[in-house]
Design an enzyme around this catalytic site. Structure first.
Site, PDB file in Angstrom:
ATOM      1  N   PHE A  43       6.904  -9.676  -2.509  1.00  0.00           N
ATOM      2  CA  PHE A  43       8.081  -8.895  -2.945  1.00  0.00           C
ATOM      3  C   PHE A  43       9.229  -9.777  -3.835  1.00  0.00           C
ATOM      4  O   PHE A  43      10.195  -9.514  -3.763  1.00  0.00           O
ATOM      5  CB  PHE A  43       9.034  -8.328  -1.899  1.00  0.00           C
ATOM      6  CG  PHE A  43       8.512  -7.121  -0.771  1.00  0.00           C
ATOM      7  CD1 PHE A  43       7.451  -6.386  -1.342  1.00  0.00           C
ATOM      8  CD2 PHE A  43       9.097  -7.002   0.347  1.00  0.00           C
ATOM      9  CE1 PHE A  43       6.746  -5.577  -0.517  1.00  0.00           C
ATOM     10  CE2 PHE A  43       8.510  -6.019   1.066  1.00  0.00           C
ATOM     11  CZ  PHE A  43       7.496  -5.331   0.802  1.00  0.00           C
ATOM     12  N   GLY A  80      -8.521  -3.104  -4.373  1.00  0.00           N
ATOM     13  CA  GLY A  80      -9.702  -2.913  -5.322  1.00  0.00           C
ATOM     14  C   GLY A  80     -11.015  -2.224  -4.431  1.00  0.00           C
ATOM     15  O   GLY A  80     -10.710  -2.133  -3.139  1.00  0.00           O
ATOM     16  N   ASN A 112       8.514   1.351   2.636  1.00  0.00           N
ATOM     17  CA  ASN A 112       7.426   0.344   2.828  1.00  0.00           C
ATOM     18  C   ASN A 112       7.370  -0.611   3.935  1.00  0.00           C
ATOM     19  O   ASN A 112       8.274  -1.476   4.003  1.00  0.00           O
ATOM     20  CB  ASN A 112       7.304  -0.431   1.480  1.00  0.00           C
ATOM     21  CG  ASN A 112       6.083  -1.403   1.514  1.00  0.00           C
ATOM     22  OD1 ASN A 112       5.186  -1.410   2.308  1.00  0.00           O
ATOM     23  ND2 ASN A 112       5.739  -2.290   0.380  1.00  0.00           N
ATOM     24  N   ASN A 152       9.851   2.759  -4.227  1.00  0.00           N
ATOM     25  CA  ASN A 152       9.409   2.195  -3.153  1.00  0.00           C
ATOM     26  C   ASN A 152      10.174   0.870  -2.560  1.00  0.00           C
ATOM     27  O   ASN A 152      10.417   0.077  -3.539  1.00  0.00           O
ATOM     28  CB  ASN A 152       7.922   1.598  -3.417  1.00  0.00           C
ATOM     29  CG  ASN A 152       7.195   0.898  -2.154  1.00  0.00           C
ATOM     30  OD1 ASN A 152       7.812   0.020  -1.720  1.00  0.00           O
ATOM     31  ND2 ASN A 152       5.917   1.271  -1.961  1.00  0.00           N
ATOM     32  N   SER A 176       3.371  -4.064   3.717  1.00  0.00           N
ATOM     33  CA  SER A 176       3.106  -5.152   3.150  1.00  0.00           C
ATOM     34  C   SER A 176       2.869  -6.497   4.169  1.00  0.00           C
ATOM     35  O   SER A 176       3.406  -6.579   5.027  1.00  0.00           O
ATOM     36  CB  SER A 176       4.192  -5.697   1.970  1.00  0.00           C
ATOM     37  OG  SER A 176       3.993  -7.150   1.637  1.00  0.00           O
ATOM     38  N   LYS A 184       4.669   4.059   3.860  1.00  0.00           N
ATOM     39  CA  LYS A 184       3.560   3.395   3.563  1.00  0.00           C
ATOM     40  C   LYS A 184       2.838   2.598   4.610  1.00  0.00           C
ATOM     41  O   LYS A 184       3.468   1.974   5.059  1.00  0.00           O
ATOM     42  CB  LYS A 184       3.620   2.870   2.179  1.00  0.00           C
ATOM     43  CG  LYS A 184       2.410   2.235   1.583  1.00  0.00           C
ATOM     44  CD  LYS A 184       2.464   1.723   0.124  1.00  0.00           C
ATOM     45  CE  LYS A 184       1.173   1.299  -0.369  1.00  0.00           C
ATOM     46  NZ  LYS A 184       1.379   0.733  -1.785  1.00  0.00           N
TER      47      LYS A 184
HETATM   48  C1  LIG Z   1      -0.559  -7.411  -7.475  1.00  0.00           C
HETATM   49  C2  LIG Z   1      -0.256  -6.321  -6.346  1.00  0.00           C
HETATM   50  C3  LIG Z   1       0.893  -6.132  -6.238  1.00  0.00           C
HETATM   51  C4  LIG Z   1       1.207  -5.273  -4.960  1.00  0.00           C
HETATM   52  N1  LIG Z   1       2.598  -5.022  -4.822  1.00  0.00           N
HETATM   53  C5  LIG Z   1       2.899  -3.836  -3.906  1.00  0.00           C
HETATM   54  C6  LIG Z   1       4.179  -3.890  -3.604  1.00  0.00           C
HETATM   55  O1  LIG Z   1       5.185  -4.266  -4.000  1.00  0.00           O
HETATM   56  N2  LIG Z   1       4.432  -2.647  -2.902  1.00  0.00           N
HETATM   57  C7  LIG Z   1       3.578  -1.770  -2.104  1.00  0.00           C
HETATM   58  O2  LIG Z   1       3.888  -1.074  -1.505  1.00  0.00           O
HETATM   59  N3  LIG Z   1       2.347  -1.938  -2.477  1.00  0.00           N
HETATM   60  C8  LIG Z   1       2.072  -3.013  -3.371  1.00  0.00           C
HETATM   61  N4  LIG Z   1       0.895  -3.116  -3.752  1.00  0.00           N
HETATM   62  C9  LIG Z   1      -0.206  -2.430  -3.181  1.00  0.00           C
HETATM   63  C10 LIG Z   1      -0.900  -1.202  -3.960  1.00  0.00           C
HETATM   64  O3  LIG Z   1       0.208  -0.288  -4.139  1.00  0.00           O
HETATM   65  C11 LIG Z   1      -2.044  -0.514  -3.412  1.00  0.00           C
HETATM   66  O4  LIG Z   1      -1.533   0.154  -2.092  1.00  0.00           O
HETATM   67  C12 LIG Z   1      -3.456  -1.261  -3.105  1.00  0.00           C
HETATM   68  O5  LIG Z   1      -3.179  -2.214  -4.068  1.00  0.00           O
HETATM   69  C13 LIG Z   1      -4.442  -0.426  -2.930  1.00  0.00           C
HETATM   70  O6  LIG Z   1      -4.948  -0.025  -4.032  1.00  0.00           O
HETATM   71  P1  LIG Z   1      -5.806  -0.299  -5.289  1.00  0.00           P
HETATM   72  O7  LIG Z   1      -7.217  -0.843  -4.565  1.00  0.00           O
HETATM   73  O8  LIG Z   1      -6.009   1.028  -6.212  1.00  0.00           O
HETATM   74  O9  LIG Z   1      -5.050  -1.527  -5.858  1.00  0.00           O
HETATM   75  C14 LIG Z   1       0.378  -4.325  -4.697  1.00  0.00           C
HETATM   76  C15 LIG Z   1      -1.020  -4.439  -5.067  1.00  0.00           C
HETATM   77  C16 LIG Z   1      -1.483  -5.377  -5.860  1.00  0.00           C
HETATM   78  C17 LIG Z   1      -2.807  -5.533  -6.493  1.00  0.00           C
END
Ligand SMILES: Cc1cc2nc3c(=O)[nH]c(=O)nc-3n(C[C@H](O)[C@H](O)[C@H](O)COP(=O)(O)O)c2cc1C
Length: 351
Positions: free
Chosen positions: A109, A262, A167, A136, A170, A205
């Site tokens: 964060f 991913g 959230n 969020n 995390s 979330k």
């Molecule tokens: C670099 C990065 C930073 C992230 N930061 C947050 C965040 O601050 N808050 C949150 O709820 N999810 C965060 N996520 C999670 C994404 O919102 C998402 O739930 C997760 O990456 C799965 O989706 P994807 O596979 O399409 O990336 C982050 C993901 C990545 C890769």
């Protein structure tokens, strides 16, 4: 062209390449809209022009809302924002795994705090009141009285957001995921609900690593009370099972602490989505996120119960035009399967 840029960007620090990406977006060169009636979604008294949203974490400080909206997203989620500015964990804390188009990160964060964040969102609101923006919110690392953080954040975001995401998933803030326990979450949501007075939809979330009993507890709250308006499934995973026995050039990276996102997250997050849709019997709107990188993946999440979907990691690897590509393919797949719109396809594989 983006493919070459993306390969080049694998050679520089991931966080530097992210800030270059944000600066590129600020040039405002892209303005795409994908119009197709079969993609429109009505939820929470709002009309989403399409179901594809930007996931949290990409625009932590709400700096590029106009520009990300102009990539063609139906909605964008900004944050996670905390009450006070915080730097996050020590660097390096983001690791790309290009062979699997995946990322492991433990940012923790890092953000400029609610004060700067809310100024950015208000400036955006002055220009555009129509776009759908979710906020969020999360607790600061050092905060003990977390209810107070979430409550203050809700109050500060009330007039700015179309929906709020609590959230609690995390993996990079110690103790955060404990709030997924039913009694803790119930108590937090009660406090938020009194302050919210039904002004905004409140979403929660969830982690893909959640236990069955905690997931059932959250679903019970969602179905039997009016404290939860929707669930976002899922955040990143601490599991590395999906990468076991896979070829990885820099295999040390998979031992780094942090959340994996991913394609290697796709099946796990789908399992949680499927379970949640079954337990809630389709009564609670679900946003599916985790490992989507094509229209086919998006369609799969919808068929397992998602009314809306989000992406983050594939934007890093495939570039800004992936939004348009996913929507085009999704619209085609809906027609191919005989669905008039998204709504008809939600959860169809589980019915
Ligand atoms: C670099 C990065 C930073 C992230 N930061 C947050 C965040 O601050 N808050 C949150 O709820 N999810 C965060 N996520 C999670 C994404 O919102 C998402 O739930 C997760 O990456 C799965 O989706 P994807 O596979 O399409 O990336 C982050 C993901 C990545 C890769």
């Amino acid at each position: 062209m983006y493919k070459y840029l993306s390969s080049l960007s694998n050679l520089i620090y991931p966080e530097l390449s992210h800030s270059l990406f944000l600066n590129f977006l600020k040039l405002g060169l892209i303005n795409k809209k994908f119009q197709n009636k079969n993609l429109t979604v009505r939820l929470w008294n709002k009309t989403f022009s399409n179901p594809l949203g930007l996931a949290a974490g990409f625009d932590k400080n709400a700096e590029v809302i106009t520009e990300t909206t102009n990539l063609g997203f139906g909605f964008v989620e900004v944050g996670t924002v905390t009450l006070n500015k915080q730097n996050g964990n020590a660097k390096p804390r983001v690791f790309k795994i290009p062979e699997h188009q995946a990322v492991i990160q433990r940012l923790g964060f890092n953000n400029h705090g609610i004060s700067e964040f809310s100024k950015n969102v208000s400036n955006f609101r002055k220009k555009s009141s129509k776009s759908i923006v979710g906020i969020n919110i999360g607790k600061n690392k050092e905060t003990v009285d977390y209810k107070n953080d979430y409550l203050n954040l809700l109050n500060k975001c009330k007039k700015l957001a179309d929906y709020i995401v609590v959230n609690i998933s995390s993996p990079n803030t110690p103790g955060l995921r404990d709030i997924q326990k039913k009694d803790k979450l119930f108590s937090l949501l009660n406090t938020l609900s009194k302050a919210n007075q039904k002004t905004l939809p409140i979403l929660v979330k969830i982690s893909p690593d959640i236990s069955n009993s905690n997931l059932e507890g959250i679903c019970e709250i969602a179905v039997n009370t009016n404290l939860i308006d929707g669930l976002i499934l899922t955040n990143t995973t601490i599991s590395r099972d999906s990468l076991k026995n896979k070829q990885i050039r820099n295999s040390w990276k998979i031992s780094e602490d942090g959340g994996l996102s991913g394609p290697p997250l796709f099946n796990l997050s789908n399992e949680i989505l499927k379970k949640t849709y079954k337990i809630t019997r389709g009564k609670v709107p679900l946003i599916g996120v985790g490992g989507i990188s094509s229209g086919k993946d998006a369609f799969e999440k919808i068929s397992l119960g998602a009314s809306l979907i989000q992406i983050y990691t594939c934007l890093i690897y495939k570039g800004p035009y992936v939004v348009f590509q996913i929507l085009e393919e999704l619209s085609f797949l809906l027609k191919k399967h005989g669905f008039k719109n998204i709504n008809d396809a939600v959860g169809y594989k589980l019915k």
